[in-house]
Design a protein around this motif. Structure first.
Motif, short mmCIF file in Angstrom:
data_model
loop_
_atom_site.label_atom_id
_atom_site.label_comp_id
_atom_site.label_asym_id
_atom_site.label_seq_id
_atom_site.Cartn_x
_atom_site.Cartn_y
_atom_site.Cartn_z
N ALA A 17 -38.24 -2.31 29.26
CA ALA A 17 -37.03 -2.57 30.04
C ALA A 17 -37.29 -2.40 31.53
N GLY A 18 -37.98 -1.31 31.91
CA GLY A 18 -38.21 -1.03 33.33
C GLY A 18 -39.02 -2.12 34.01
N LEU A 19 -40.10 -2.55 33.36
CA LEU A 19 -40.96 -3.57 33.98
C LEU A 19 -40.22 -4.91 34.09
N ILE A 35 -41.49 3.95 38.75
CA ILE A 35 -42.22 5.23 38.63
C ILE A 35 -42.34 5.61 37.15
N ASP A 36 -43.53 6.01 36.74
CA ASP A 36 -43.75 6.43 35.35
C ASP A 36 -44.79 7.54 35.34
N HIS A 37 -44.60 8.52 34.49
CA HIS A 37 -45.58 9.62 34.42
C HIS A 37 -46.82 9.25 33.60
N LEU A 46 -47.87 -1.71 23.71
CA LEU A 46 -49.23 -1.90 23.21
C LEU A 46 -49.37 -1.51 21.73
N ILE A 47 -48.61 -0.49 21.31
CA ILE A 47 -48.74 -0.07 19.90
C ILE A 47 -47.71 -0.76 19.01
N SER A 48 -46.85 -1.58 19.62
CA SER A 48 -45.75 -2.15 18.83
C SER A 48 -46.25 -3.25 17.90
N ILE A 160 -32.26 3.92 35.27
CA ILE A 160 -32.85 4.80 34.25
C ILE A 160 -33.38 3.90 33.13
N ALA A 161 -34.71 3.86 32.98
CA ALA A 161 -35.34 3.02 31.95
C ALA A 161 -36.44 3.81 31.27
N THR A 162 -36.16 5.09 31.03
CA THR A 162 -37.20 5.98 30.48
C THR A 162 -37.12 6.10 28.96
N GLY A 163 -36.40 5.20 28.30
CA GLY A 163 -36.41 5.16 26.84
C GLY A 163 -35.86 6.42 26.20
N GLY A 164 -36.25 6.63 24.94
CA GLY A 164 -35.79 7.80 24.19
C GLY A 164 -36.97 8.67 23.80
N ALA A 172 -43.14 9.92 25.53
CA ALA A 172 -41.69 9.77 25.48
C ALA A 172 -41.00 11.11 25.74
N THR A 173 -39.93 11.07 26.50
CA THR A 173 -39.16 12.29 26.79
C THR A 173 -37.66 11.97 26.76
N GLY A 174 -36.87 13.02 26.84
CA GLY A 174 -35.42 12.85 26.89
C GLY A 174 -34.88 12.91 28.32
N GLU A 338 -39.51 5.09 15.09
CA GLU A 338 -39.84 3.96 15.96
C GLU A 338 -38.88 3.88 17.14
N VAL A 339 -37.68 4.34 16.96
CA VAL A 339 -36.70 4.35 18.05
C VAL A 339 -35.82 5.59 17.97
N THR A 340 -35.02 5.77 19.02
CA THR A 340 -34.02 6.83 19.03
C THR A 340 -32.64 6.18 19.03
N ALA A 364 -28.44 2.06 33.73
CA ALA A 364 -29.23 2.54 32.58
C ALA A 364 -29.49 1.34 31.67
N ILE A 365 -30.74 1.21 31.21
CA ILE A 365 -31.11 0.05 30.38
C ILE A 365 -32.06 0.47 29.25
N GLY A 366 -32.24 -0.43 28.31
CA GLY A 366 -33.22 -0.24 27.24
C GLY A 366 -32.81 0.82 26.24
N GLY A 376 -37.54 -5.18 13.64
CA GLY A 376 -37.89 -6.61 13.59
C GLY A 376 -37.76 -7.34 14.90
N GLY A 377 -37.98 -6.67 16.03
CA GLY A 377 -37.94 -7.35 17.33
C GLY A 377 -36.62 -7.21 18.06
N TYR A 378 -35.64 -6.62 17.38
CA TYR A 378 -34.32 -6.48 18.01
C TYR A 378 -34.34 -5.47 19.16
N ASN A 379 -35.17 -4.45 19.08
CA ASN A 379 -35.16 -3.45 20.15
C ASN A 379 -35.79 -3.99 21.43
N PHE A 380 -36.86 -4.78 21.30
CA PHE A 380 -37.39 -5.40 22.52
C PHE A 380 -36.38 -6.39 23.10
N GLN A 381 -35.69 -7.15 22.23
CA GLN A 381 -34.72 -8.11 22.78
C GLN A 381 -33.63 -7.38 23.56
C1 FAD Z 1 -44.90 2.48 16.86
C2 FAD Z 1 -43.77 1.65 17.43
C3 FAD Z 1 -43.73 0.29 17.17
C4 FAD Z 1 -42.67 -0.48 17.67
N1 FAD Z 1 -42.67 -1.81 17.40
C5 FAD Z 1 -41.64 -2.56 17.87
C6 FAD Z 1 -41.65 -3.98 17.68
O1 FAD Z 1 -42.63 -4.55 17.19
N2 FAD Z 1 -40.54 -4.67 18.10
C7 FAD Z 1 -39.48 -4.07 18.72
O2 FAD Z 1 -38.52 -4.75 19.09
N3 FAD Z 1 -39.49 -2.74 18.97
C8 FAD Z 1 -40.55 -1.99 18.57
N4 FAD Z 1 -40.57 -0.65 18.84
C9 FAD Z 1 -39.48 -0.10 19.66
C10 FAD Z 1 -39.75 -0.45 21.14
O3 FAD Z 1 -41.07 -0.07 21.45
C11 FAD Z 1 -38.77 0.25 22.06
O4 FAD Z 1 -37.45 0.03 21.63
C12 FAD Z 1 -38.93 -0.24 23.49
O5 FAD Z 1 -40.23 0.05 23.95
C13 FAD Z 1 -37.90 0.39 24.42
O6 FAD Z 1 -38.17 -0.03 25.73
P1 FAD Z 1 -37.78 0.93 26.95
O7 FAD Z 1 -38.36 0.27 28.16
O8 FAD Z 1 -36.34 1.23 26.92
O9 FAD Z 1 -38.54 2.28 26.67
P2 FAD Z 1 -40.12 2.53 26.60
O10 FAD Z 1 -40.85 1.28 26.31
O11 FAD Z 1 -40.28 3.70 25.72
O12 FAD Z 1 -40.49 2.93 28.11
C14 FAD Z 1 -40.07 4.13 28.69
C15 FAD Z 1 -41.06 4.50 29.77
O13 FAD Z 1 -40.55 5.66 30.44
C16 FAD Z 1 -41.60 6.56 30.65
N5 FAD Z 1 -41.08 7.93 30.71
C17 FAD Z 1 -40.51 8.64 29.71
N6 FAD Z 1 -40.19 9.86 30.15
C18 FAD Z 1 -40.57 9.93 31.44
C19 FAD Z 1 -40.54 10.95 32.42
N7 FAD Z 1 -40.05 12.16 32.12
N8 FAD Z 1 -41.04 10.69 33.65
C20 FAD Z 1 -41.54 9.47 33.93
N9 FAD Z 1 -41.62 8.46 33.05
C21 FAD Z 1 -41.14 8.70 31.81
C22 FAD Z 1 -42.54 6.36 29.47
O14 FAD Z 1 -43.87 6.77 29.82
C23 FAD Z 1 -42.43 4.86 29.23
O15 FAD Z 1 -43.42 4.13 29.91
C24 FAD Z 1 -41.62 0.13 18.41
C25 FAD Z 1 -41.69 1.49 18.68
C26 FAD Z 1 -42.75 2.25 18.23
C27 FAD Z 1 -42.80 3.71 18.56
#
Ligand code: FAD
Length: 394
Positions: A17-19, A35-37, A46-48, A160-164, A172-174, A338-340, A364-366, A376-381
């Motif tokens: 989401a952030g990128l 900014i990312d830690h 990469l692991i998805s 805020i795009a730091t995921g769950g 990953a952090t809260g 896989e998600v929160t 706030a996003i993502g 099945g790809g819904y979380n990236f969408q």
């Molecule tokens: C093993 C695995 C496989 C998956 N496969 C799929 C898939 O194939 N298809 C799909 O749709 N979804 C998949 N998901 C879910 C998907 O990866 C996430 O829903 C998606 O990455 C969320 O994007 P985001 O940008 O919100 O968060 P993230 O991609 O998690 O990015 C958050 C960023 O914030 C950074 N961050 C966190 N805390 C801090 C902090 N305290 N300070 C600074 N930076 C911080 C992290 O380093 C990270 O780079 C998968 C998840 C996992 C774990």
């Protein structure tokens, strides 16, 4: 310490989401800092999808997302569709395929998706700062100031795009929730989702089936999914279980139909047609052998000839096989989720722009937001769509 650099927007988190948000805002001429830690961007991408990134789902619609407000995701998902992201992937000449159920994967590698996002960021002259923890985020006089490492930056907009917190070993952090609370936004209680369920007590016996998989219909509450279920050394996994886990709450049963194609009355019909057969042998023809053995053993009388088994008993066996009730004692937690689910409450956000209603310039996003997609790809969408909404609004 040097004086803070100035940007139009600071985005916390260089994930999906952030990128994407940074690229969109940057290409609109905004000066953007991400900014990312972590030491590298897009690590979860990469692991998805087993390294091939299931980057979208062509069946995306709001009812495939879980949120306290089921309508919230409609606007962003409607304005940035799977086809929009497919067009981007195609523009880079990346080959992809539909695996199953509308799930699109790269033919090659998830690295290609990260490369697209970084190239799109470069086109928008986005600055990406990696490898240092965020020390503080302050808001004064209409500007956000973020300090990380020995640096700091200021901007009128903060995303805020730091995921769950799922998969903490990936960094990953809260922090999203801490920031949300700092700015007076509510947080819907986070919980691990798309996560294996664990079995205890009497049901630990099923752990001996570890490695056995079969197609089932799994149900938790009103949610129902027909996909593979897998027995593990801790309990239950596989796509059907991961899907229902997002709806499952502690104490709920999970019902499994082991024979979703069997017509009602199939065992009594078999009794007429194959009187010498047994429940065990009938199951053996339809299910993996170890599973057939365990289920018929638990039903009891599975080795008696059908001809000698009363219709009532066969009817009960059918009922159990089509609604086998497990009582999971927990999940494998954030380490395996896989998600929160849950997260920053949508009632404090605009569904059009992802902006906080009461805190000017905050977005706030993502995955940080209380919108969680099916497997099945819904979380990236959702990551792309919510990023697009914010990136065009900043
Ligand atoms: C093993 C695995 C496989 C998956 N496969 C799929 C898939 O194939 N298809 C799909 O749709 N979804 C998949 N998901 C879910 C998907 O990866 C996430 O829903 C998606 O990455 C969320 O994007 P985001 O940008 O919100 O968060 P993230 O991609 O998690 O990015 C958050 C960023 O914030 C950074 N961050 C966190 N805390 C801090 C902090 N305290 N300070 C600074 N930076 C911080 C992290 O380093 C990270 O780079 C998968 C998840 C996992 C774990």
């Amino acid at each position: 310490m040097p004086s803070p650099s100035s940007y139009d927007a600071i985005i916390l988190g260089a994930g999906a989401a952030g990128l994407f948000c940074a690229a969109i805002a940057g290409q609109r001429g905004k000066r953007v800092l991400v900014i990312d830690h972590a030491d590298a961007p897009g690590k979860k991408i990469l692991i998805s999808g087993g390294g091939r990134c299931n980057f979208t789902n062509v069946h995306t619609q709001a009812d495939r997302y879980i949120s306290a407000n089921p309508h919230f995701a409609k606007s962003a998902l409607g304005r940035y569709s799977p086809q929009d992201f497919i067009d981007l992937v195609d523009a880079y000449g990346i080959a992809w395929h539909e695996k199953t159920l509308g799930q699109l994967f790269c033919d090659g590698s998830a690295k290609q998706i990260v490369a697209v996002l970084l190239e799109e960021c470069a086109k928008g002259s986005v600055t990406i700062a990696l490898g240092h923890a965020i020390r503080a985020v302050d808001h004064a006089d209409g500007r956000y100031r973020v300090s990380w490492g020995d640096r700091s930056a200021e901007a009128p907009a903060l995303v805020i795009a730091t995921g769950g917190p799922s998969i903490p070993k990936m960094g990953a952090t809260g922090i999203a929730y801490d920031l949300a609370r700092q700015f007076g936004l509510k947080v819907v209680e986070p919980r691990p989702a798309l996560v294996p369920l664990t079995l205890g007590g009497d049901e630990t016996l099923f752990r001996s089936l570890s490695g056995v998989a079969t197609e089932v219909v799994a149900r938790a509450g009103k949610a129902l999914f027909r996909e593979a279920a897998l027995f593990t050394h801790k309990g239950l996994s596989g796509p059907a279980i991961l899907q229902v886990s997002s709806y499952w709450r502690h104490g709920d049963p999970v019902a499994i139909d082991f024979l979703p194609d069997a017509a009602p009355g199939w065992l009594t019909l078999a009794k007429r047609q194959q009187p010498r057969a047994t429940v065990r042998s009938m199951l053996g023809a339809l299910l993996p052998d170890r599973l057939a053995a365990t289920l018929s053993e638990r039903i009891g009388g599975g080795d008696g000839r059908l001809a000698d088994t009363p219709d009532r008993v066969l009817g009960e066996a059918e009922k159990r096989l089509s609604g086998w009730t497990f009582h999971p004692n927990g999940t494998e937690g954030y380490a395996k989720a896989e998600v929160t689910a849950g997260g920053i409450g949508t009632d404090g956000l605009s569904s059009q722009t992802m902006a906080a209603r009461k805190v000017p310039g905050l977005y706030a996003i993502g995955e940080a937001v209380d919108v969680t997609g099916w497997l099945g790809g819904y979380n990236f969408q959702w990551a792309w769509a919510s990023a697009h909404a914010a990136g065009t609004a900043i």
